[in-house]
Design a protein around this motif. Sequence first.
Motif, PDB file in Angstrom:
ATOM      1  N   GLY A 303       1.144  56.531  22.934  1.00 21.29           N
ATOM      2  CA  GLY A 303       1.113  57.892  23.452  1.00 21.29           C
ATOM      3  C   GLY A 303       1.609  57.902  24.881  1.00 21.29           C
ATOM      4  N   ASP A 304       0.764  58.353  25.789  1.00 23.65           N
ATOM      5  CA  ASP A 304       1.148  58.371  27.202  1.00 23.65           C
ATOM      6  C   ASP A 304       0.403  57.309  27.998  1.00 23.65           C
ATOM      7  OD1 ASP A 304      -1.364  59.391  27.094  1.00 23.65           O
ATOM      8  OD2 ASP A 304      -0.975  61.131  28.388  1.00 23.65           O
ATOM      9  N   ARG A 305      -0.106  56.272  27.313  1.00 25.70           N
ATOM     10  CA  ARG A 305      -0.864  55.218  27.977  1.00 25.70           C
ATOM     11  C   ARG A 305      -0.166  53.871  27.799  1.00 25.70           C
ATOM     12  NH1 ARG A 305      -4.081  57.548  31.392  1.00 25.70           N
ATOM     13  NH2 ARG A 305      -5.311  55.615  31.508  1.00 25.70           N
ATOM     14  N   LEU A 306      -0.114  53.118  28.878  1.00 28.62           N
ATOM     15  CA  LEU A 306       0.442  51.772  28.863  1.00 28.62           C
ATOM     16  C   LEU A 306      -0.685  50.764  29.077  1.00 28.62           C
ATOM     17  CD1 LEU A 306       3.672  52.053  31.025  1.00 28.62           C
ATOM     18  CD2 LEU A 306       3.560  51.010  28.763  1.00 28.62           C
ATOM     19  N   ARG A 307      -0.668  49.677  28.314  1.00 32.31           N
ATOM     20  CA  ARG A 307      -1.674  48.630  28.514  1.00 32.31           C
ATOM     21  C   ARG A 307      -1.088  47.280  28.154  1.00 32.31           C
ATOM     22  NH1 ARG A 307      -3.602  46.649  23.812  1.00 32.31           N
ATOM     23  NH2 ARG A 307      -3.374  47.934  21.925  1.00 32.31           N
ATOM     24  N   PHE A 308      -1.700  46.244  28.676  1.00 37.89           N
ATOM     25  CA  PHE A 308      -1.344  44.882  28.312  1.00 37.89           C
ATOM     26  C   PHE A 308      -1.992  44.529  26.978  1.00 37.89           C
ATOM     27  CE2 PHE A 308      -0.073  44.582  32.653  1.00 37.89           C
ATOM     28  CZ  PHE A 308       0.805  43.503  32.731  1.00 37.89           C
ATOM     29  N   ARG A 309      -1.307  43.727  26.202  1.00 40.08           N
ATOM     30  CA  ARG A 309      -1.900  43.246  24.959  1.00 40.08           C
ATOM     31  C   ARG A 309      -3.042  42.284  25.239  1.00 40.08           C
ATOM     32  NH1 ARG A 309       1.626  44.424  20.713  1.00 40.08           N
ATOM     33  NH2 ARG A 309       3.727  44.999  21.390  1.00 40.08           N
ATOM     34  N   SER A 310      -3.003  41.602  26.374  1.00 39.77           N
ATOM     35  CA  SER A 310      -4.002  40.600  26.721  1.00 39.77           C
ATOM     36  C   SER A 310      -4.617  40.917  28.076  1.00 39.77           C
ATOM     37  CB  SER A 310      -3.361  39.205  26.773  1.00 39.77           C
ATOM     38  OG  SER A 310      -4.181  38.299  27.481  1.00 39.77           O
ATOM     39  N   PRO A 311      -5.946  41.107  28.148  1.00 43.91           N
ATOM     40  CA  PRO A 311      -6.594  41.317  29.452  1.00 43.91           C
ATOM     41  C   PRO A 311      -6.374  40.148  30.410  1.00 43.91           C
ATOM     42  CG  PRO A 311      -8.085  41.911  27.654  1.00 43.91           C
ATOM     43  CD  PRO A 311      -6.903  41.246  27.024  1.00 43.91           C
ATOM     44  N   LEU A 312      -6.380  38.923  29.882  1.00 42.23           N
ATOM     45  CA  LEU A 312      -6.170  37.759  30.745  1.00 42.23           C
ATOM     46  C   LEU A 312      -4.779  37.783  31.360  1.00 42.23           C
ATOM     47  CD1 LEU A 312      -7.020  34.994  31.878  1.00 42.23           C
ATOM     48  CD2 LEU A 312      -6.187  33.969  29.752  1.00 42.23           C
ATOM     49  N   VAL A 313      -3.775  38.132  30.580  1.00 47.33           N
ATOM     50  CA  VAL A 313      -2.415  38.191  31.112  1.00 47.33           C
ATOM     51  C   VAL A 313      -2.313  39.281  32.173  1.00 47.33           C
ATOM     52  CG1 VAL A 313      -0.022  38.719  30.521  1.00 47.33           C
ATOM     53  CG2 VAL A 313      -1.353  37.176  29.084  1.00 47.33           C
ATOM     54  N   ARG A 314      -2.972  40.419  31.968  1.00 43.08           N
ATOM     55  CA  ARG A 314      -2.949  41.478  32.992  1.00 43.08           C
ATOM     56  C   ARG A 314      -3.524  40.954  34.304  1.00 43.08           C
ATOM     57  NH1 ARG A 314      -5.687  44.592  35.975  1.00 43.08           N
ATOM     58  NH2 ARG A 314      -7.659  43.714  35.260  1.00 43.08           N
ATOM     59  N   ARG A 315      -4.667  40.284  34.245  1.00 40.16           N
ATOM     60  CA  ARG A 315      -5.272  39.756  35.467  1.00 40.16           C
ATOM     61  C   ARG A 315      -4.365  38.712  36.111  1.00 40.16           C
ATOM     62  NH1 ARG A 315     -11.194  37.812  33.962  1.00 40.16           N
ATOM     63  NH2 ARG A 315     -11.271  37.460  36.223  1.00 40.16           N
ATOM     64  N   THR A 316      -3.714  37.913  35.284  1.00 40.27           N
ATOM     65  CA  THR A 316      -2.852  36.852  35.817  1.00 40.27           C
ATOM     66  C   THR A 316      -1.628  37.447  36.506  1.00 40.27           C
ATOM     67  OG1 THR A 316      -3.598  35.433  34.003  1.00 40.27           O
ATOM     68  CG2 THR A 316      -1.661  34.715  35.233  1.00 40.27           C
ATOM     69  N   VAL A 317      -1.024  38.449  35.898  1.00 43.35           N
ATOM     70  CA  VAL A 317       0.128  39.113  36.523  1.00 43.35           C
ATOM     71  C   VAL A 317      -0.255  39.662  37.891  1.00 43.35           C
ATOM     72  CG1 VAL A 317       1.621  41.145  36.359  1.00 43.35           C
ATOM     73  CG2 VAL A 317       1.321  39.655  34.378  1.00 43.35           C
ATOM     74  N   HIS A 318      -1.411  40.290  37.981  1.00 39.78           N
ATOM     75  CA  HIS A 318      -1.833  40.880  39.257  1.00 39.78           C
ATOM     76  C   HIS A 318      -2.122  39.805  40.291  1.00 39.78           C
ATOM     77  CE1 HIS A 318      -4.670  43.048  42.008  1.00 39.78           C
ATOM     78  NE2 HIS A 318      -3.743  43.989  41.876  1.00 39.78           N
ATOM     79  N   ALA A 319      -2.816  38.740  39.884  1.00 37.68           N
ATOM     80  CA  ALA A 319      -3.245  37.740  40.853  1.00 37.68           C
ATOM     81  C   ALA A 319      -2.104  36.853  41.329  1.00 37.68           C
ATOM     82  CB  ALA A 319      -4.353  36.880  40.239  1.00 37.68           C
ATOM     83  N   THR A 320      -1.125  36.582  40.476  1.00 38.66           N
ATOM     84  CA  THR A 320      -0.061  35.650  40.844  1.00 38.66           C
ATOM     85  C   THR A 320       1.114  36.314  41.545  1.00 38.66           C
ATOM     86  OG1 THR A 320       0.896  35.886  38.614  1.00 38.66           O
ATOM     87  CG2 THR A 320      -0.635  34.053  38.971  1.00 38.66           C
ATOM     88  N   ALA A 321       1.108  37.634  41.651  1.00 38.51           N
ATOM     89  CA  ALA A 321       2.204  38.320  42.345  1.00 38.51           C
ATOM     90  C   ALA A 321       2.153  37.987  43.836  1.00 38.51           C
ATOM     91  CB  ALA A 321       2.101  39.822  42.134  1.00 38.51           C
ATOM     92  N   ALA A 322       3.304  38.068  44.478  1.00 36.55           N
ATOM     93  CA  ALA A 322       3.358  37.875  45.931  1.00 36.55           C
ATOM     94  C   ALA A 322       2.493  38.931  46.607  1.00 36.55           C
ATOM     95  CB  ALA A 322       4.795  37.968  46.412  1.00 36.55           C
ATOM     96  N   ALA A 323       1.739  38.533  47.626  1.00 36.86           N
ATOM     97  CA  ALA A 323       0.760  39.433  48.247  1.00 36.86           C
ATOM     98  C   ALA A 323       1.415  40.697  48.786  1.00 36.86           C
ATOM     99  CB  ALA A 323       0.014  38.699  49.365  1.00 36.86           C
TER     100      ALA A 323
END
Length: 949
Positions: A303-323
């Motif tokens: 619909g109009d919502r986007l989400r990651f298939r994996s909660p762990l991958v979402r957290r990893t993408v956020h944490a490993t990005a350049a500050a």
Amino acid sequence: MTGQTTVGTAVRVHGRSAQRRALRAMLDALPAHGGRLLLAGEPGLGRTTLLQWAARSFRAGPVLHLGPGPDANAHLTAGQLLDTLRAAAVAAPVLVCVDDAHRWDAPARTELARAARLLSTADRVGLLLSVASDRAVGPEFARLPVVHLDPLAPARAAALLDDLTDGVAAPAVREQLLAEAEGNPALLVALVRRLSPAELRGHRPLPGPLADAGVLAEAAGGVPTGPSAHARDLLLTVAAAGEASDGSDADADAGLVRDALRRLRPAPGHGPGLGPDPGLGPDPGLGPDPGAEPLPGQLVLAGDRLRFRSPLVRRTVHATAAADRRRAVHRALADALDGGGHRLTALLHRSWSLDGPAPAPASADRLAATAADGAVPASHRLRATAYARAAELTADGARRAERYTAAAEQALLAGRPERARPLLAAARDRAAPDAVRGRAELLRGMTELRDGPVGDAHQSLLLAASLLAADDPAEAAAAALAAADAAWAAGDLPACLATLAPEPPLRAEHPSPGSDGPAAARTAAVVHDHRVGMRALLEGRLDRAGAPLGQVVRRSRTGDRPETLLRSAAAALLLGDVDAARSGGARALAAARQLGSDALVPQALEYLAYAELRAGRHPQARTHAEEGLRTALRAGQRNTAAHHRAVLALAASIEEEPDAVARHVAAALDTARRHGLAQAAALAQWAAARADLGRGRPFDAADRLGLLVLPGPGRGHFAVWRLAVPCFVEAAVLAGRDEDARRVLTDFADWAAFGADPQAAAQLARCHALLAPAEHANALYRHALDRHDEAGGDFERARTALLYGKWLRRRRRPREARGRLGTALAGFERCGAGVWAAQARDELRALGAAPRSPGAGAGTPARLGRLTPQQLRIARQVAEGATNREVALTLGVSTRTVDYHLRKVFAALGVRSRLELARMVGQAERAQEAQAAQDARRAGHQEKTGAQP
């Protein structure tokens, strides 16, 4: 890094019972025919561990581990692979394990999947594949049967942590590790490995953040990335938006993401726009623009919502990005949200865009003030996130502790005790004022009351009351009453009375700043009256309990706060006003749902279920308890779940579901014994005994209930044993223990006189009838039935009619007996009491007037039909293991009569032992159950299709 803990190998697979059953079924069938299964789960959930378990468990033949091979250009065709596997399975069945099949290149995956589809059941080859579900499972595997892996349940994750650490983790550290891992085994292992032994034992502060980029990347199997800069920004923006999500899925609005991306990456010649959005159309929910990149595989657009298939991958993408890039994304999200009615979410993203970890008092104050503003639309989950972030940005220790405490309160209201516990641990600050420490201790006690040892909860709540007494007397009184609730749950009457000790008269006080004055005063009055009435009731001063408890019920009729309405329902139950209890529970449930208070919904359903039970409405009680159990488990409230299981056991005890009774009793007692829940344990034991009594096992019932109701130090919970007295008296009389039955009637008579149980007066008359000589019993049974007519309730009235009918039949008054037994049967059928209805049918059958029961007779061995009604009853009792003396006492005949009929039974059926008799009767009952199930399916089909029988 500050050091590492050596992590031991887990000695067993934790949880995964459903997945192991599926694997075991395939393994057990391999000697006869082949099979294939696909294990799917996000990174870290244990796909490899389950494959290894399957390989170790397979004993019927060799195990092959198949990989893609060193030469990426050399691929076996499906036919070649099949020939190889079939050749290996000539001498014995073969299990083939393919781990991480998603990592094979596309041509190899295609041939592997084609080979799996072409395997026939005659091949004796078991193909077990695993794929990660952080991306869409490849279409080549779509037709394979799938077994999904979910995060571990809290209890299973805790057991795994204890295995990894040998149980040495400090309680606060343990809670934080479990909360950060979110049920992901690999992440839990990585978190433990990161800590030094001193940190694990709580001797040194934990590093922050605990789940940092390195830990998350280790658990996720690497740093997730996208094919282009646009795709990487999209992944990071969705991940960042999920940090302030209102829901459990951490999803994001597609329009917000698009707006933030345009602000983040303005394209030359397009003003502030981004140009073609990677995977997003011009409007949320539309397909991609022509020429736009496809949506990264880690994301799902629903619909109009986007989400990651994996909660762990979402957290990893956020944490490993350049500050700096991560802060820029949060700034873009805040800019996109400004002025759009999402004030709290915008402030959160603005706070995450700040440079460095230094305190930011102004931002912290704005966040905390907005989170506290009830006019700002936000869920409890979002408010908890905002308070926690405000605490992180606060320099002053006392204010930081206050904000962590507020965050924990919101997490509890959101039904997330696993998040509340670490926040409460972070709120510990010896320099904080007593009021702040008292509030934190109150929340800690409430958390343990719902999901921990209630003795610990009692002490925490008492400490909270003492810390709050000077600054907030009303809150201190509420804490003391909650401490009494904990002592009540534990069955500790002296502690309950001590906690409810007389307090000063209620005074009108100035409301605390920010509180609703009239509502706060009404709540304080409800707490005061409930405390006074509850103490009077426990002291046996029943005449003094009615007025204050009645005030609690009346005051709550105009309230809309779920906590006050719950007190109203509890007071009504104490008074025996089941209609008011049902009304209060229903209103509390509606109020909790309207406010989104997930923590209070299970308790409201608990009071509703108890009220339905007390009113004799067992099917309604079961419905509420089933929903209550689901919500309690979702909210992490094991104690509340144990109470719901006890209600379910009591409801099932009158139905023909002995397995359901045993299952719910075992589950309730498991939690009750570990957490000291005497009330839940007593209810579960009562349910087990009532099931025995309903199935014609009075000796077993009397033994169970004697421990619960007879005077002595081992007597059951003070609020439960009186309710179980009528069952005990009936079982004791049938078991020949009349003196034990008489010992409990004096106390029960006092209880009936108080009027807190609408059925008690009729039950008391029934108990006296069971123990009375023949010349008085008839009048007592009639009196009991008259009192039932006043109180209502089909089940208890039917039980009295059944006992009266049995008494009349044994005194050779068949016409009267038939009328009473017919009434009993109708009552039992009306309330769904199948096991008791069977008793009534047996009695009617002994009179030669039994109606046909559903499914009766069909499939029964012909020789069993040769027995007279009395012989059939004796045969069933003996088949269940009863001695001749026990059968005689149950049926009200002499042992000589039983001996005579039993000889006739053996002769008619051609059996020579009780074992053969039990086997024949068991076959008959199983055939009857199968026929009943078939009839039920046929009736369901007719109802669905409209066909006429």
